[in-house]
Design an enzyme around this catalytic site. Structure first.
Site, PDB file in Angstrom:
ATOM      1  N   SER A   7      58.889  93.943  31.796  1.00 42.08           N
ATOM      2  CA  SER A   7      59.671  95.172  31.724  1.00 42.08           C
ATOM      3  C   SER A   7      58.889  96.207  30.923  1.00 42.08           C
ATOM      4  O   SER A   7      58.606  96.005  29.735  1.00 42.08           O
ATOM      5  CB  SER A   7      61.014  94.906  31.039  1.00 42.08           C
ATOM      6  OG  SER A   7      61.577  96.156  30.676  1.00 42.08           O
ATOM      7  N   HIS A  32      58.938  95.606  36.275  1.00 38.76           N
ATOM      8  CA  HIS A  32      60.362  95.940  36.161  1.00 38.76           C
ATOM      9  C   HIS A  32      60.499  97.283  35.435  1.00 38.76           C
ATOM     10  O   HIS A  32      59.987  97.460  34.327  1.00 38.76           O
ATOM     11  CB  HIS A  32      61.039  94.817  35.368  1.00 38.76           C
ATOM     12  CG  HIS A  32      62.513  94.954  35.218  1.00 38.76           C
ATOM     13  ND1 HIS A  32      63.402  94.554  36.197  1.00 38.76           N
ATOM     14  CD2 HIS A  32      63.262  95.436  34.211  1.00 38.76           C
ATOM     15  CE1 HIS A  32      64.643  94.782  35.787  1.00 38.76           C
ATOM     16  NE2 HIS A  32      64.590  95.326  34.584  1.00 38.76           N
ATOM     17  N   ASP A  34      63.082 100.073  33.953  1.00 44.12           N
ATOM     18  CA  ASP A  34      64.463 100.265  33.500  1.00 44.12           C
ATOM     19  C   ASP A  34      64.797 101.741  33.420  1.00 44.12           C
ATOM     20  O   ASP A  34      64.293 102.464  32.551  1.00 44.12           O
ATOM     21  CB  ASP A  34      64.629  99.635  32.113  1.00 44.12           C
ATOM     22  CG  ASP A  34      64.608  98.124  32.180  1.00 44.12           C
ATOM     23  OD1 ASP A  34      65.438  97.558  32.912  1.00 44.12           O
ATOM     24  OD2 ASP A  34      63.753  97.511  31.510  1.00 44.12           O
ATOM     25  N   MET A  36      67.516 104.440  32.522  1.00 42.48           N
ATOM     26  CA  MET A  36      68.751 104.558  31.727  1.00 42.48           C
ATOM     27  C   MET A  36      69.135 106.018  31.580  1.00 42.48           C
ATOM     28  O   MET A  36      68.256 106.876  31.418  1.00 42.48           O
ATOM     29  CB  MET A  36      68.534 103.961  30.335  1.00 42.48           C
ATOM     30  CG  MET A  36      68.086 102.517  30.353  1.00 42.48           C
ATOM     31  SD  MET A  36      67.996 101.864  28.678  1.00 42.48           S
ATOM     32  CE  MET A  36      67.263 100.263  28.987  1.00 42.48           C
ATOM     33  N   HIS A  65      65.497  98.949  38.094  1.00 38.62           N
ATOM     34  CA  HIS A  65      66.815  98.536  37.606  1.00 38.62           C
ATOM     35  C   HIS A  65      67.539  99.795  37.135  1.00 38.62           C
ATOM     36  O   HIS A  65      67.179 100.367  36.109  1.00 38.62           O
ATOM     37  CB  HIS A  65      66.586  97.533  36.454  1.00 38.62           C
ATOM     38  CG  HIS A  65      67.815  97.074  35.763  1.00 38.62           C
ATOM     39  ND1 HIS A  65      67.774  96.364  34.577  1.00 38.62           N
ATOM     40  CD2 HIS A  65      69.132  97.198  36.074  1.00 38.62           C
ATOM     41  CE1 HIS A  65      69.001  96.076  34.192  1.00 38.62           C
ATOM     42  NE2 HIS A  65      69.850  96.584  35.076  1.00 38.62           N
ATOM     43  N   MET A  67      70.265 101.619  35.483  1.00 41.49           N
ATOM     44  CA  MET A  67      71.399 101.540  34.543  1.00 41.49           C
ATOM     45  C   MET A  67      71.936 102.948  34.361  1.00 41.49           C
ATOM     46  O   MET A  67      71.792 103.571  33.303  1.00 41.49           O
ATOM     47  CB  MET A  67      70.919 100.947  33.211  1.00 41.49           C
ATOM     48  CG  MET A  67      70.692  99.443  33.277  1.00 41.49           C
ATOM     49  SD  MET A  67      69.649  98.859  31.939  1.00 41.49           S
ATOM     50  CE  MET A  67      68.051  99.226  32.645  1.00 41.49           C
ATOM     51  N   MET A 136      72.357  90.082  33.838  1.00 39.48           N
ATOM     52  CA  MET A 136      71.941  90.527  32.501  1.00 39.48           C
ATOM     53  C   MET A 136      72.255  89.421  31.490  1.00 39.48           C
ATOM     54  O   MET A 136      73.387  88.924  31.438  1.00 39.48           O
ATOM     55  CB  MET A 136      72.698  91.795  32.086  1.00 39.48           C
ATOM     56  CG  MET A 136      72.346  93.067  32.818  1.00 39.48           C
ATOM     57  SD  MET A 136      70.613  93.561  32.723  1.00 39.48           S
ATOM     58  CE  MET A 136      70.292  93.571  30.960  1.00 39.48           C
ATOM     59  N   ASP A 174      67.548  89.006  33.253  1.00 38.27           N
ATOM     60  CA  ASP A 174      66.948  90.104  32.487  1.00 38.27           C
ATOM     61  C   ASP A 174      67.590  90.196  31.105  1.00 38.27           C
ATOM     62  O   ASP A 174      68.803  90.399  31.000  1.00 38.27           O
ATOM     63  CB  ASP A 174      67.194  91.400  33.285  1.00 38.27           C
ATOM     64  CG  ASP A 174      66.579  92.636  32.636  1.00 38.27           C
ATOM     65  OD1 ASP A 174      65.810  92.498  31.671  1.00 38.27           O
ATOM     66  OD2 ASP A 174      66.884  93.747  33.134  1.00 38.27           O
TER      67      ASP A 174
HETATM   68  C1  DX5 Z   1      67.663  95.980  28.953  1.00 37.15           C
HETATM   69  C2  DX5 Z   1      66.689  96.043  30.093  1.00 37.15           C
HETATM   70  C3  DX5 Z   1      65.681  94.964  30.092  1.00 37.15           C
HETATM   71  C4  DX5 Z   1      64.822  94.940  28.853  1.00 37.15           C
HETATM   72  C5  DX5 Z   1      64.434  93.529  28.585  1.00 37.15           C
HETATM   73  O1  DX5 Z   1      68.710  96.836  29.178  1.00 37.15           O
HETATM   74  O2  DX5 Z   1      67.355  95.980  31.339  1.00 37.15           O
HETATM   75  O3  DX5 Z   1      64.882  94.981  31.263  1.00 37.15           O
HETATM   76  O4  DX5 Z   1      63.653  95.712  28.978  1.00 37.15           O
HETATM   77  O5  DX5 Z   1      63.753  93.472  27.385  1.00 37.15           O
HETATM   78  P1  DX5 Z   1      63.646  92.139  26.556  1.00 37.15           P
HETATM   79  O6  DX5 Z   1      62.911  91.159  27.419  1.00 37.15           O
HETATM   80  O7  DX5 Z   1      62.908  92.533  25.340  1.00 37.15           O
HETATM   81  O8  DX5 Z   1      65.052  91.679  26.271  1.00 37.15           O
HETATM   82 ZN    ZN Z   2      66.112  95.661  33.193  1.00 37.03          ZN
END
Ligand code: DX5
Ligand code: ZN
Length: 213
Positions: A7, A32, A34, A36, A65, A67, A136, A174
């Site tokens: 990620s 990956h 993220d 947000m 992903h 969010m 998650m 994840d």
């Molecule tokens: C959290 C993200 C993850 C995050 C995981 O909301 O969706 O992808 O980057 O990070 P680690 O592996 O550090 O928990």
């Molecule tokens: Zn993620």
């Protein structure tokens, strides 16, 4: 074969290209990303312009992903960029079935993400329309959080239902993934492990990726 998806949230953003090359050379199977929005989750990351630039330099399949609230407004642009996997959160979308169809029509792998407290049964009616489920194992929003073992039972329940209906999907976990939980996740049928801080928190990405595998 398990796929390891670093990620980028935990990467050094001031050296993103170097980081992408480093995890690629270290054996990552996909990246990956993220996204947000500061609304669905209490954090902001990056959006389409940065993802577009990542697409231009990455040789690995990209896994976005989302969010964000109203995730579907980004589907077409992401598909046009060549994103291979797109997941949106069950909790953000009233019309899961419709959005899965939209993703499939765009030719991308259609995924639904579930927060830790969202039961897997909430997606049972649409399982045959899903290419992958992202479970998650932390509350979404931040890297570096502690793994929530409640995800183990969810994996088992989901797999039981998939066997019952005779449908195969990819299963991604994840959040807080590390060498302590990877084996249990893989042995329960998870085939995509996302890891941020576990990989980027080390100075040897190759070792970390191999440990997970
Ligand atoms: C959290 C993200 C993850 C995050 C995981 O909301 O969706 O992808 O980057 O990070 P680690 O592996 O550090 O928990
Ligand atoms: Zn993620």
């Amino acid at each position: 074969m398990v796929k390891i998806a670093p990620s980028l949230l935990s990467a050094d953003f001031t050296n993103l290209e170097k980081e992408i090359i480093a995890v690629t050379e270290a054996g990552a199977d996909m990246l990956h990303l993220d996204v947000m929005d500061g609304h669905f989750v209490p954090n902001l990351t990056f959006g389409l312009p940065i993802i577009k630039q990542i697409c231009e330099i990455s040789t690995l399949p990209l896994d976005v992903h989302l969010m964000v609230t109203n995730p579907a407004q980004y589907f077409v642009d992401l598909a046009k960029m060549g994103i291979r996997y797109i997941s949106f959160h069950q909790e953000t979308e009233f019309h899961i079935h419709r959005q899965l169809q939209t993703l499939k029509d765009l030719g991308v792998k259609a995924g639904v993400a579930l927060n830790p407290a969202t039961p897997v049964a909430s997606i049972f009616p649409v399982l045959t329309d899903i290419d992958f489920v992202l479970l998650m194992s932390v509350n979404p929003g931040f890297g570096g959080q502690k793994f929530l073992p409640l995800v183990f039972d969810k994996i088992v329940n989901l797999r039981k239902q998939l066997e019952k209906i005779g449908h195969k999907i990819e299963l991604e976990v994840d959040g807080g993934v590390n060498e302590e939980n990877a084996l249990t996740l893989i042995s329960r049928g998870v085939n995509i492990l996302v890891a941020g801080s576990y990989i980027f928190g080390s100075d040897n990405y190759k070792d970390r990726i191999e440990n997970l595998r």
